[in-house]
Motif scaffolding. Structure first.
Motif, PDB file in Angstrom:
ATOM      1  N   ILE A   1      -4.417 -19.478 -11.401  1.00 59.82           N
ATOM      2  CA  ILE A   1      -5.503 -18.465 -10.905  1.00 59.82           C
ATOM      3  C   ILE A   1      -6.257 -19.041 -10.235  1.00 59.82           C
ATOM      4  O   ILE A   1      -7.199 -19.602  -9.123  1.00 59.82           O
ATOM      5  CB  ILE A   1      -6.399 -18.105 -12.066  1.00 59.82           C
ATOM      6  N   GLU A   2      -6.483 -20.896 -10.544  1.00 58.17           N
ATOM      7  CA  GLU A   2      -7.530 -21.536  -9.964  1.00 58.17           C
ATOM      8  C   GLU A   2      -6.937 -21.158  -8.266  1.00 58.17           C
ATOM      9  O   GLU A   2      -7.990 -21.511  -6.941  1.00 58.17           O
ATOM     10  CB  GLU A   2      -7.373 -23.474  -9.969  1.00 58.17           C
ATOM     11  N   GLU A   3      -5.369 -21.886  -7.891  1.00 58.45           N
ATOM     12  CA  GLU A   3      -5.061 -21.840  -6.574  1.00 58.45           C
ATOM     13  C   GLU A   3      -5.224 -20.717  -5.636  1.00 58.45           C
ATOM     14  O   GLU A   3      -5.570 -20.850  -4.433  1.00 58.45           O
ATOM     15  CB  GLU A   3      -3.741 -22.397  -7.054  1.00 58.45           C
ATOM     16  N   ILE A   4      -5.466 -19.318  -6.476  1.00 55.17           N
ATOM     17  CA  ILE A   4      -5.301 -18.152  -5.882  1.00 55.17           C
ATOM     18  C   ILE A   4      -6.898 -17.855  -5.174  1.00 55.17           C
ATOM     19  O   ILE A   4      -6.517 -18.593  -4.426  1.00 55.17           O
ATOM     20  CB  ILE A   4      -4.814 -16.724  -6.273  1.00 55.17           C
ATOM     21  N   VAL A   5      -7.829 -18.657  -5.669  1.00 54.25           N
ATOM     22  CA  VAL A   5      -8.993 -18.174  -5.072  1.00 54.25           C
ATOM     23  C   VAL A   5      -9.521 -19.403  -4.085  1.00 54.25           C
ATOM     24  O   VAL A   5      -9.682 -18.865  -3.355  1.00 54.25           O
ATOM     25  CB  VAL A   5     -10.026 -18.860  -6.787  1.00 54.25           C
ATOM     26  N   ASP A   6      -8.569 -20.845  -4.719  1.00 52.67           N
ATOM     27  CA  ASP A   6      -8.901 -21.739  -2.849  1.00 52.67           C
ATOM     28  C   ASP A   6      -8.333 -21.528  -1.984  1.00 52.67           C
ATOM     29  O   ASP A   6      -8.808 -21.745  -1.310  1.00 52.67           O
ATOM     30  CB  ASP A   6      -8.646 -22.906  -3.790  1.00 52.67           C
ATOM     31  N   LYS A   7      -6.712 -21.206  -2.543  1.00 51.28           N
ATOM     32  CA  LYS A   7      -5.801 -20.572  -0.636  1.00 51.28           C
ATOM     33  C   LYS A   7      -6.284 -19.364  -0.498  1.00 51.28           C
ATOM     34  O   LYS A   7      -6.339 -19.033   1.106  1.00 51.28           O
ATOM     35  CB  LYS A   7      -5.061 -20.477  -1.206  1.00 51.28           C
ATOM     36  N   PHE A   8      -7.152 -19.001  -1.340  1.00 51.12           N
ATOM     37  CA  PHE A   8      -7.856 -17.350  -0.706  1.00 51.12           C
ATOM     38  C   PHE A   8      -9.071 -17.760  -0.023  1.00 51.12           C
ATOM     39  O   PHE A   8      -9.418 -17.370   1.638  1.00 51.12           O
ATOM     40  CB  PHE A   8      -8.362 -16.370  -1.573  1.00 51.12           C
ATOM     41  N   ILE A   9      -9.513 -18.600  -0.311  1.00 49.64           N
ATOM     42  CA  ILE A   9     -11.190 -18.749   0.569  1.00 49.64           C
ATOM     43  C   ILE A   9     -10.171 -20.132   1.980  1.00 49.64           C
ATOM     44  O   ILE A   9     -10.946 -19.550   3.060  1.00 49.64           O
ATOM     45  CB  ILE A   9     -11.664 -20.121  -0.206  1.00 49.64           C
ATOM     46  N   ALA A  10      -9.863 -20.846   1.815  1.00 48.32           N
ATOM     47  CA  ALA A  10      -9.182 -22.135   3.116  1.00 48.32           C
ATOM     48  C   ALA A  10      -8.547 -21.060   4.095  1.00 48.32           C
ATOM     49  O   ALA A  10      -9.328 -20.858   5.502  1.00 48.32           O
ATOM     50  CB  ALA A  10      -8.226 -23.102   2.622  1.00 48.32           C
ATOM     51  N   LYS A  11      -7.916 -19.956   3.546  1.00 46.11           N
ATOM     52  CA  LYS A  11      -6.505 -18.678   4.166  1.00 46.11           C
ATOM     53  C   LYS A  11      -7.564 -18.411   5.390  1.00 46.11           C
ATOM     54  O   LYS A  11      -7.609 -17.694   5.848  1.00 46.11           O
ATOM     55  CB  LYS A  11      -6.010 -18.318   3.402  1.00 46.11           C
ATOM     56  N   PHE A  12      -8.696 -17.639   4.610  1.00 48.67           N
ATOM     57  CA  PHE A  12      -9.849 -16.551   4.830  1.00 48.67           C
ATOM     58  C   PHE A  12     -10.657 -17.076   5.818  1.00 48.67           C
ATOM     59  O   PHE A  12     -11.000 -16.526   6.937  1.00 48.67           O
ATOM     60  CB  PHE A  12     -11.173 -15.723   3.766  1.00 48.67           C
ATOM     61  N   LYS A  13     -10.867 -18.830   5.290  1.00 51.85           N
ATOM     62  CA  LYS A  13     -12.295 -18.989   6.927  1.00 51.85           C
ATOM     63  C   LYS A  13     -11.015 -19.158   8.386  1.00 51.85           C
ATOM     64  O   LYS A  13     -11.773 -19.436   9.376  1.00 51.85           O
ATOM     65  CB  LYS A  13     -12.066 -20.147   6.395  1.00 51.85           C
ATOM     66  N   VAL A  14      -9.646 -19.530   8.209  1.00 50.89           N
ATOM     67  CA  VAL A  14      -8.797 -19.704   9.137  1.00 50.89           C
ATOM     68  C   VAL A  14      -8.651 -18.610   9.288  1.00 50.89           C
ATOM     69  O   VAL A  14      -8.800 -18.683  11.100  1.00 50.89           O
ATOM     70  CB  VAL A  14      -7.475 -20.497   9.048  1.00 50.89           C
ATOM     71  N   ALA A  15      -8.597 -17.283   9.545  1.00 49.93           N
ATOM     72  CA  ALA A  15      -8.096 -16.441   9.770  1.00 49.93           C
ATOM     73  C   ALA A  15      -9.580 -15.977  10.432  1.00 49.93           C
ATOM     74  O   ALA A  15      -9.120 -15.239  11.433  1.00 49.93           O
ATOM     75  CB  ALA A  15      -6.980 -15.460   8.641  1.00 49.93           C
ATOM     76  N   PHE A  16     -10.318 -15.348   9.884  1.00 53.29           N
ATOM     77  CA  PHE A  16     -11.384 -15.585   9.842  1.00 53.29           C
ATOM     78  C   PHE A  16     -11.924 -15.843  11.999  1.00 53.29           C
ATOM     79  O   PHE A  16     -11.652 -14.908  13.019  1.00 53.29           O
ATOM     80  CB  PHE A  16     -12.910 -15.479   9.093  1.00 53.29           C
TER      81      PHE A  16
ATOM     82  N   GLU B   1     -10.250 -17.147  13.773  1.00 53.57           N
ATOM     83  CA  GLU B   1      -8.421 -16.984  14.771  1.00 53.57           C
ATOM     84  C   GLU B   1      -8.477 -15.352  15.276  1.00 53.57           C
ATOM     85  O   GLU B   1      -8.304 -15.407  16.248  1.00 53.57           O
ATOM     86  CB  GLU B   1      -7.012 -17.309  13.543  1.00 53.57           C
ATOM     87  N   ASN B   2      -9.584 -14.704  14.059  1.00 47.48           N
ATOM     88  CA  ASN B   2      -9.264 -13.128  14.842  1.00 47.48           C
ATOM     89  C   ASN B   2     -10.624 -12.480  15.123  1.00 47.48           C
ATOM     90  O   ASN B   2     -10.243 -11.554  15.404  1.00 47.48           O
ATOM     91  CB  ASN B   2      -8.543 -12.385  13.480  1.00 47.48           C
ATOM     92  N   VAL B   3     -11.846 -13.202  14.919  1.00 46.26           N
ATOM     93  CA  VAL B   3     -12.887 -11.989  14.508  1.00 46.26           C
ATOM     94  C   VAL B   3     -13.109 -11.916  16.181  1.00 46.26           C
ATOM     95  O   VAL B   3     -12.902 -12.590  17.358  1.00 46.26           O
ATOM     96  CB  VAL B   3     -13.988 -13.405  14.466  1.00 46.26           C
TER      97      VAL B   3
END
Length: 408
Positions: free
Chosen positions: A298-313, A315-317
């Motif tokens: 659960i902890e890993e899902i939240v933290d990985k989502f945040i980290a990947k979201f920032k990178v993808a944002f 790169e793609n905005v």
């Protein structure tokens, strides 16, 4: 003239003929066997197998009423929506959804890849199996399928066309009733409340007006925030998995809504697995191992989502204003608050609502089941009432530990 030229609800003995007519997937002389394998509430799912080669595929047909209530009638257009979104998700998160071979608008049936070698995740978790790659796979799927279908990335006209194409009123109404309304005010008298917890539910849910207000706010966010093309029902029964790979399927509830809806569903359903393990594993070391893995995940899902979201944002905005300094942090903050709120709503509705989860209902000891439900409801209220304070994985772990200590 084919008998499949007009809609009817197929039985297992109809499906091999149907597949032969629609696809050349199997040799003409193949000996085919078909079994109905679906255990969901809405559709009929069949596995067709070539007896000699063991080659298989899946046929999924949408019925006109739900399997839990003949009074709940649904548009079969949800099958089109599901087939279309699987194609979109495969584009953005390739390899993490099954391939669709054909969608038949007459029979409202989809023929698709069989996720052979994978197990329904809820089934595996009930056996207390651990999946080391799940957090990595599910966060890649969610970030790619959710962020890349927003106005932040897509052309605004194209996105609006998508919103129109994925209007899904019948299934949205189910969510609006069963997730956002009935668990708090049982006006349709369809809730399934475990009798030992009746007084607890009455006090903590039915009589808590402050909770009702926050649930109402989240309901109207769900109905009006066409943010992202969400899966809409992303629980552990909508995931097939093994030790190395994850498939997400069954997105018939898909529409344009708040992306935190999907992330919150995953978190809530992972905690149900913790509850089952905590209540049923007798060996203390084994219990600590499995339940610890769930909390870490659960902890890993939240933290990985945040980290990947920032990178993808970054790169793609494409939207000019979304590139403004500080916008990413604000935008992600709204997603995280929605995530916590939805985790709470999903937790409550799966405990006291119309569609409960086996993780809880199969706990054989009544006292342990009652305790598990009270932990879930206590935690869920924290998620909902304090949703803006859940900013990282550690916040979820702390809330879980607090809820468990409070009920103990």
């Amino acid at each position: 003239m084919s008998r499949f030229d007009s809609y009817f609800l197929m039985k297992a003995n109809d499906v091999p003929e149907y597949v032969r007519e629609k696809l050349s997937f199997f040799p003409k002389d193949a000996k085919l066997e078909c079994k109905e394998i679906g255990d969901g509430n809405l559709n009929y799912v069949f596995r067709v197998e070539d007896i000699d080669t063991k080659k298989t595929l899946i046929v999924k047909q949408a019925g006109e009423v739900t399997r839990i209530s003949a009074d709940m009638k649904l548009s079969t257009d949800r099958g089109r929506i599901e087939a279309k979104i699987l194609g979109i998700q495969n584009k953005y998160a390739p390899g993490l959804v099954p391939e669709v071979y054909l969608y038949d608008e007459v029979m409202c049936a989809m023929i698709m890849e069989d996720m052979i070698g994978h197990t329904m995740m809820r089934t595996g978790l009930l056996k207390h199996e651990k999946y080391p790659n799940f957090a990595e796979d599910i966060t890649t799927f969610m970030v790619n399928s959710l962020l890349l279908t927003t106005d932040v990335v897509m052309g605004h006209k194209e996105k609006k066309e998508n919103v129109k194409s994925f209007i899904n009123p019948d299934l949205c109404e189910i969510s609006e009733d069963l997730v956002y309304s009935e668990p708090f005010i049982d006006y349709n008298k369809r809730n399934n409340v475990f009798p030992p917890n009746a007084d607890f539910v009455k006090r903590e849910l039915y009589e808590d007006n402050a909770l009702h207000l926050e649930a109402a706010k989240l309901k109207f966010e769900f109905m009006n925030n066409a943010q992202s093309l969400i899966h809409g029902d992303l629980h552990t029964g909508s995931i097939f998995i093994n030790q190395n790979h994850t498939y997400v399927f069954d997105p018939e509830f898909a529409f344009y809504g708040p992306m935190g809806y999907d992330v919150g569903n995953v978190i809530a359903n992972m905690f149900f697995a913790w509850c089952h393990g905590d209540a049923t594993i007798e060996d203390e070391a084994e219990k600590a191992d499995f339940c610890g893995w769930v909390l870490d995940t659960i902890e890993e899902i939240v933290d990985k989502f945040i980290a990947k979201f920032k990178v993808a944002f970054k790169e793609n905005v494409t939207d000019t204003m979304a590139k403004t300094e500080g916008f990413l942090e604000w935008y992600l903050g709204t997603v995280l608050a929605d995530t916590a709120g939805i985790a709470g709503l999903e937790s409550i509705r799966r405990t006291v609502g119309m569609a409960n989860v086996k993780d809880i209902t199969t706990i054989p000891d009544e006292k342990k089941r009652a305790r598990a439900e009270r932990i879930v409801i206590t935690l869920a209220k924290d998620y909902i009432m304090n949703r803006t304070s859940f900013k990282c994985g550690a916040d979820y772990r702390k809330a879980i530990e607090t809820a468990v200590a409070k009920i103990n």
